[in-house]
Design an enzyme around this catalytic site. Structure first.
Site, mmCIF file in Angstrom:
data_model
loop_
_atom_site.group_PDB
_atom_site.id
_atom_site.type_symbol
_atom_site.label_atom_id
_atom_site.label_comp_id
_atom_site.label_asym_id
_atom_site.label_seq_id
_atom_site.Cartn_x
_atom_site.Cartn_y
_atom_site.Cartn_z
ATOM 1 N N HIS A 154 0.838 -1.196 0.000
ATOM 2 C CA HIS A 154 0.000 0.000 0.000
ATOM 3 C C HIS A 154 0.876 1.249 0.000
ATOM 4 O O HIS A 154 1.843 1.349 0.758
ATOM 5 C CB HIS A 154 -0.925 -0.007 1.223
ATOM 6 N N GLU A 157 1.887 3.329 3.038
ATOM 7 C CA GLU A 157 2.548 2.539 4.070
ATOM 8 C C GLU A 157 4.037 2.353 3.736
ATOM 9 O O GLU A 157 4.656 1.342 4.060
ATOM 10 C CB GLU A 157 1.826 1.190 4.219
ATOM 11 N N HIS A 299 2.641 -4.258 6.633
ATOM 12 C CA HIS A 299 1.690 -3.172 6.408
ATOM 13 C C HIS A 299 1.721 -2.269 7.632
ATOM 14 O O HIS A 299 2.458 -2.511 8.584
ATOM 15 C CB HIS A 299 0.281 -3.736 6.203
ATOM 16 N N GLU A 358 0.851 -5.707 10.823
ATOM 17 C CA GLU A 358 0.432 -4.301 10.828
ATOM 18 C C GLU A 358 1.321 -3.533 11.807
ATOM 19 O O GLU A 358 1.102 -3.532 13.015
ATOM 20 C CB GLU A 358 -1.049 -4.184 11.217
#
Length: 388
Positions: A154, A157, A299, A358
């Protein structure tokens, strides 16, 4: 650093002379085979730089004493009488400065630096982005078990790319200096594991977030996709407005049906078909080519990680998840109501461990001031990914 071989020299002797594992010198010089080297052959010695000392009132023995080196290391570096002296100096600190907006050029520059000083790493293009940027994979190690890491699926990110490159630099330092990383001796993993790393899956998107509309090179109307907003900090998709982590054939049709964006958008649009985007396809083909044992996709944000998909994950994944959780403090989540992600497809396809990590906590893009803390937590997961 390069040296020029003399009569009777071999790689094992250079390993002793410079206290560098022989396997690293061998892998830095793949064209060299056999024992005794021919006279005059250039040999790469990883983990060293050359420093110059003026030849004024100083001898080779003085230099050796000053730099705590065997005198033959100084002799080897100064076979031609020239000024000044060339002195081999061990690299003890990271080359890379990752605490910056980590764009595509930063990645290219840093990979060039690391490849020059640690030529046992392999850097290879696995495909191209929509705008033609090379998607680069880095490989380290000799093992049959291949563990894969990636970042910046992404666009906003991009800090995940900085984390991976910082880890890569620390890992190379540990290998060439016989040091531990997170309390682990790294050389056994060099023998037993091959690390595959794609630090920046979505370079076009990263450039858009960091540099604005000009990053589209006039080839995509990103302003229209972004509803006329010239600030792209919330953009997650690739340059065509397709979310690369919604592109994989793991119940992709469900995501296509229920996602709100039905056309290119800054985030969440899964594309008109699965694997329509070259970046997503390149990662799929790489997994099939390398036959990964495990994947860790970085991420942001949430300080948690996802490790299951539709019951396809292997039994071992639970113990790996517990280890990640204990070492990092991140929360382990087995299932989430999501499909079509890279991790989802990998688990479904290979029935092996796949993890979406994450990093950090806050609002994307996470500020650079968070990077030291993010790295401190995540490096423990990155290293645990090697031994579990």
């Amino acid at each position: 650093m390069k040296v020029v071989s003399r009569n009777g020299d071999n790689l094992a002797y250079y390993s002793e002379l410079f206290e560098i594992p022989k396997v690293l010198i061998e892998d830095a010089n793949p064209a060299i085979t056999g024992g005794v080297l021919p006279i005059g052959m250039e040999v790469q010695i990883p983990g060293f730089v050359v420093q110059e000392e003026p030849r004024v009132d100083i001898t080779l023995a003085d230099i050796a004493l000053q730099y705590h080196l065997p005198i033959d290391a100084i002799v080897l570096m100064n076979q031609v009488e020239e000024k000044p002296f060339s002195v081999p100096v061990r690299v003890m600190y990271p080359f890379l400065v990752t605490e910056k907006p980590y764009d595509y050029q930063s990645l290219l520059d840093d990979l060039e630096i690391l490849s020059f000083h640690y030529p046992f790493i392999k850097v290879e293009s696995i495909g191209k982005s929509v705008l033609g940027k090379e998607l680069l994979e880095v490989r380290i190690g000799q093992g049959d078990k291949v563990i894969h890491y990636n970042g910046s699926f992404h666009a906003n990110e991009w800090i995940t790319s900085a984390v991976l490159m910082k880890w890569l630099n620390d890992l190379l330092l540990a290998l060439t200096n016989d040091c531990t990383l997170c309390g682990l001796d790294c050389m056994p993993y060099y023998h037993d594991v091959t690390i595959s790393m794609v630090p920046m899956v979505n370079p076009d998107g990263v450039e858009l977030v960091l540099k604005g509309e000009q990053a589209a090179e006039g080839k995509v109307d990103v302003l229209k996709i972004n509803n006329g907003n010239s600030a792209f900090y919330a953009w997650k998709a690739n340059i065509r407005g397709v979310d690369l982590n919604n592109q994989y054939p793991a119940n992709w049709e469900i995501e296509k049906q229920r996602k709100i964006p039905k056309a290119p958008a800054p985030r969440d649009f899964p594309g008109e078909t699965a694997l329509s985007e070259p970046e997503a396809l390149a990662l799929k083909e790489l997994a099939e080519k390398r036959n990964f044992e495990r994947v860790l996709a970085l991420h942001t944000q949430g300080k948690e990680f996802y490790w299951g998909y539709e019951g396809h994950e292997p039994e071992q994944a639970a113990s790996i998840a517990r280890e990640f959780e204990e070492r990092s403090g991140y929360r382990a989540v087995q299932y989430v109501d999501s499909h079509a992600g890279y991790k989802d497809w990998f688990i479904q396809e290979f029935k092996r461990g796949g993890f979406t990590i994450e990093l950090g906590k806050g609002i994307n893009p996470l500020p650079l001031s968070h990077l030291p803390g993010i790295y401190e937590d995540s490096v423990k997961i990155l290293m645990a990914g090697l031994y579990m």
